[in-house]
Design a protein around this motif. Structure first.
Motif, PDB file in Angstrom:
ATOM      1  N   ALA A  63       0.814  -1.224   0.000  1.00  0.00           N
ATOM      2  CA  ALA A  63       0.000   0.000   0.000  1.00  0.00           C
ATOM      3  C   ALA A  63       0.847   1.273   0.000  1.00  0.00           C
ATOM      4  N   ALA A  64       1.815   1.369   0.877  1.00  0.00           N
ATOM      5  CA  ALA A  64       2.629   2.585   0.946  1.00  0.00           C
ATOM      6  C   ALA A  64       3.464   2.772  -0.316  1.00  0.00           C
ATOM      7  N   ALA A  65       4.038   1.688  -0.832  1.00  0.00           N
ATOM      8  CA  ALA A  65       4.849   1.775  -2.051  1.00  0.00           C
ATOM      9  C   ALA A  65       3.993   2.147  -3.254  1.00  0.00           C
ATOM     10  N   PRO A  96      -1.310   5.725   1.671  1.00  0.00           N
ATOM     11  CA  PRO A  96      -1.237   4.293   1.986  1.00  0.00           C
ATOM     12  C   PRO A  96      -2.595   3.711   2.383  1.00  0.00           C
ATOM     13  N   GLU A  97      -3.401   4.478   3.121  1.00  0.00           N
ATOM     14  CA  GLU A  97      -4.709   3.983   3.541  1.00  0.00           C
ATOM     15  C   GLU A  97      -5.618   3.762   2.335  1.00  0.00           C
ATOM     16  N   GLY A 132      13.195  -3.864  -6.150  1.00  0.00           N
ATOM     17  CA  GLY A 132      13.476  -3.821  -4.719  1.00  0.00           C
ATOM     18  C   GLY A 132      12.175  -3.548  -3.982  1.00  0.00           C
ATOM     19  N   ASP A 133      12.185  -2.556  -3.095  1.00  0.00           N
ATOM     20  CA  ASP A 133      10.989  -2.184  -2.346  1.00  0.00           C
ATOM     21  C   ASP A 133      10.133  -1.156  -3.076  1.00  0.00           C
ATOM     22  N   ARG A 134      10.561  -0.731  -4.227  1.00  0.00           N
ATOM     23  CA  ARG A 134       9.889   0.328  -4.982  1.00  0.00           C
ATOM     24  C   ARG A 134       8.984  -0.281  -6.059  1.00  0.00           C
ATOM     25  N   ILE A 135       7.759   0.221  -6.153  1.00  0.00           N
ATOM     26  CA  ILE A 135       6.833  -0.206  -7.205  1.00  0.00           C
ATOM     27  C   ILE A 135       7.058   0.717  -8.404  1.00  0.00           C
ATOM     28  N   VAL A 136       7.273   0.101  -9.582  1.00  0.00           N
ATOM     29  CA  VAL A 136       7.528   0.890 -10.792  1.00  0.00           C
ATOM     30  C   VAL A 136       6.474   0.624 -11.871  1.00  0.00           C
TER      31      VAL A 136
END
Length: 185
Positions: A21-23, A49-50, A76-80
């Motif tokens: 959600a946050a990413a 994020p919510e 990694g932890d990043r959504i692209v």
């Protein structure tokens, strides 16, 4: 279970999770100027994020029902980016709609071509679908190129297809036949 697919040494295509959600909120926020011409108007909480957690809860419930497969391009932890198979239908139609987007920094790297090809392979081998379809605004040359590179062919034109950017916009309709097997085999 949908297995992750490695698209490049640094980018994987994998099933979305609530923990994204946050990413996802970050990806939409940093890329909104790029995405806005192709997306419907979004409420303010879309970029939080919510808001993305609420959206992911719905998408994952539809995944459990077998009607949606929400995939993310993760570096990694990043959504692209994302590829979503929607409106899955089995039986005689054996079809799904495919939609996709890329974050600003991922454009021009060939990632969406790899991701759509991987999603088509998943639809064929794991979901046992026969066909994918997509709609693309007539002026979206980059998206047309992705579909053409991944074996889709244009099958029609839909005037006033989607309401985006304050007006009804025309789309070209595409399909990709995945196989000639009987449904579900």
């Amino acid at each position: 279970m949908i297995k992750p697919r490695q698209l490049t040494t640094s980018v994987a295509l994998r099933l979305a999770a609530l923990d994204d959600a946050a990413a996802l909120a970050d990806a939409y926020t940093r890329s909104w100027d790029h995405l806005k011409p192709w997306e419907p108007t979004r409420p303010d909480d879309w970029f939080t994020p919510e808001g993305q957690r609420t959206r992911l809860t719905s998408l994952l419930a539809n995944f459990e029902r077998g009607t949606t497969v929400p995939l993310l391009l993760a570096e990694g932890d990043r959504i692209v980016g994302a590829v979503t198979l929607n409106d899955l239908v089995h039986g005689p139609f054996s079809n799904a709609h495919v939609g996709y987007w890329l974050a600003t920094e991922a454009v021009g790297r060939g990632l969406m071509t790899l991701a759509v090809e991987a999603a088509a392979e998943l639809a064929d081998t794991e979901l046992k679908l026969h066909r994918l379809q997509a709609s693309v605004f007539v002026h979206n040359a980059a998206s047309h190129a992705v579909l053409e590179r991944t074996g889709f062919t244009q099958i029609g034109f839909a005037p006033n297809y989607l309401y985006i950017g304050g007006r009804w916009q025309d789309s070209n309709l595409f399909q990709r036949i995945l196989n000639d097997r009987a449904p579900g085999t």
